[in-house]
Design an enzyme around this catalytic site. Structure first.
Site: not given
Lengths: 306, 219
Positions: A254, A280, A286
């Site tokens: 999601l 971190s 990402y």
């Protein structure tokens, strides 16, 4: 700018000799116009266009017009004289009559602005009238159209249907958001600041879960389960802040969907520079979405001397 | 002129900080033996620092970018004037610095010293020499972009003046989380302005339009 415009007009008029005198008079006319307000400039521009295009023009009548300018006639009297002047051509009177009604209004509130504008235009190198440009910029600069659609739909064994709705409209309850931040373990921030931040973000993407029980009552339970927002200058740069998903719904992709939709909306708007500051433990998350850590040595710094 | 008209109408639509101020400041050039020889002008001269976005002409801004040899926002992109105007109108803080460069480079005339003291530096007549802007959500966070000063006027404290002004405007609106993206050689400058690495230890990441190739292999 005036001189350049006037030089284009003579090519359209048919008769050479009257237009010559018209050009000369319109030059003098335009010189008087430099210190005037924007409205009178436009009106006099229209007048010169009309005078040059009319075939029944006589140099004496143009000189009469010029005389009016020299004596610094009032705007309305000037228009009245021009109306009398073009009364042969009914079409032009129809065009000019709304202008007469409008000038009364324009004169009152544009007088102050016009004074400073005339000074500014006299000082600036290139002064062009900007009548047409502003509306087109407003059309381009739209807010992203809010989307809302069902991302996932699940049916549980007892018959309840659970839908997860993605929405980019920013229709969030700030109390729900505060509760979600508490659930994730984030430090508390003032509600007013949260509300202001949501209101002024470029895009706020949210995920809601809607549970419909199979019973005939049809009571729906709507809960906020995820959010991501991005601030931007609407043109070049955007920064993604506050990406969070309810712990009970994590691990299902999601969060990935949230960020991906956000990126797609930003890229659609041709905003190419998307940045974020990742803790971190989520750097890998990402990286899988297409982000690169410290690219080309660019690093983010925060202000401490406040 | 067209561009200033554009930004003015946009200002009526978008929000911005209410107080717009223009200040006259005096900067002193750091006089070393080299600069004393090169510049005949007085070391102390006036600059005009403004926080009004309407004073910035996007065309002049584009020229300033070219002078400072900066890839726009650290990415080489074609600078479209209209896009610049949009970016300016949606920036929470816009700081611009103007200076009358003719006065700067002229031979000092000692007779007219008092007149020079009162010389008005105007945003309409003088050249844009410095710039800085910030984008904010007016609640929690802000990011500073595009701080620059023309090379001939660098190392005089103008850049620091710009950054300090941006920070002061943001803190006056209760925004304390102010970030800036900078390259290696700008890091010292921002450090001197009071910026530092994130105490929470977050990593700056930027989107590169290509997802890593290793991800599908791993799955």
């Amino acid at each position: 700018m005036w001189l350049a415009n006037e030089s284009r007009i003579p090519s359209s008029s048919s008769s050479p000799s009257p237009s010559h005198t018209c050009i000369i008079n319109s030059h003098q006319l335009s010189e008087c116009c430099v210190g005037w307000t924007r409205v009178t400039r436009i009106i006099s521009h229209i007048l010169t266009m009309l005078t040059l295009n009319l075939n029944a023009i006589s140099s004496s009548s143009v000189l009469f017009l010029n005389l009016l300018h020299r004596t610094n006639a009032d705007t309305l009297s000037l228009l009245a004289s021009s109306l009398v002047f073009v009364s042969d051509h009914n079409l032009f009177t129809v065009m000019l009559s709304p202008l007469v009604a409008a000038t009364r209004k324009f004169k009152s509130f544009q007088l102050k602005a016009g004074f400073w504008e005339s000074i500014k235009s006299g000082l600036m190198k290139n002064n062009t009238t900007q009548v047409i440009d502003p509306p087109s910029v407003d059309e381009e600069d739209e807010e992203p159209l809010p989307q809302e659609f069902v991302l996932v739909e699940k049916t549980e064994p007892d018959g309840t249907i659970e839908q997860i709705i993605f929405s980019s409209g920013g229709d969030l309850d700030v109390y729900d958001l505060q509760a979600l931040c508490d659930k994730v373990g984030w430090p508390r921030r003032p509600l007013s600041k949260l509300a202001a931040a949501l209101k002024n973000s470029y895009i706020v993407a949210s995920l809601h879960s809607i549970r419909k029980s199979p019973g005939s009552e049809g009571n729906e339970q709507k809960r906020l389960i995820g959010m991501a927002r991005a601030t931007s200058d609407h043109a070049f740069n955007a920064t993604i802040w506050d990406v969070l998903v309810d712990p009970g719904y994590q691990g299902q992709g999601l969060g990935k969907a949230l960020v991906e939709k956000l990126i797609r909306a930003l890229l659609q708007r041709d905003i190419g520079n998307i940045t974020l500051f990742a803790d971190s433990q989520v750097v890998e998350f990402y990286r899988n979405l297409g982000f690169e850590a410290d690219p080309e040595g660019i690093k983010g710094m925060f202000c401490y001397q406040l | 002129m067209v561009a200033i008209g554009l930004s003015r109408t946009q200002l009526q639509v978008t929000e911005g900080f209410a107080s717009k101020s223009m200040e006259l400041k005096w900067v002193r050039r750091r006089t070393t033996a080299k600069t004393l020889h090169l510049h005949n002008a007085k070391p102390l001269f006036p600059i005009y620092i403004s926080t009004d976005p309407r004073h910035v002409d996007p065309q002049h801004l584009r020229d300033l970018f070219a002078d400072c040899n900066r890839a726009f926002s650290t990415r080489p992109e074609h600078l479209h004037i209209r896009k610049l105007a949009v970016a300016l109108s949606h920036s929470a803080v816009v700081v611009s610095v103007f200076c009358n460069l003719q006065h700067l480079n002229a031979v000092p005339n000692h007779n007219s010293s008092i007149a020079d003291f009162f010389v008005p530096v105007s945003p309409f007549r003088d050249q844009l020499v410095g710039f800085g802007r910030a984008v904010s959500d007016y609640g929690l966070t802000a990011s500073i972009y595009d701080v620059m000063v023309i090379p001939s006027l660098q190392r005089m404290g103008i850049g620091q003046m710009i950054v300090k002004k941006i920070v002061r405007m943001l803190t006056s609106r209760d925004v304390y989380d102010i970030s800036v993206l900078c390259s290696e050689n700008e890091r010292l400058f921002f450090k001197a302005c009071g910026f530092g690495d994130d105490i929470l230890g977050s990593t700056t990441m930027m989107y590169t339009r290509t997802a890593p190739l290793t991800a599908p292999e791993r799955e």
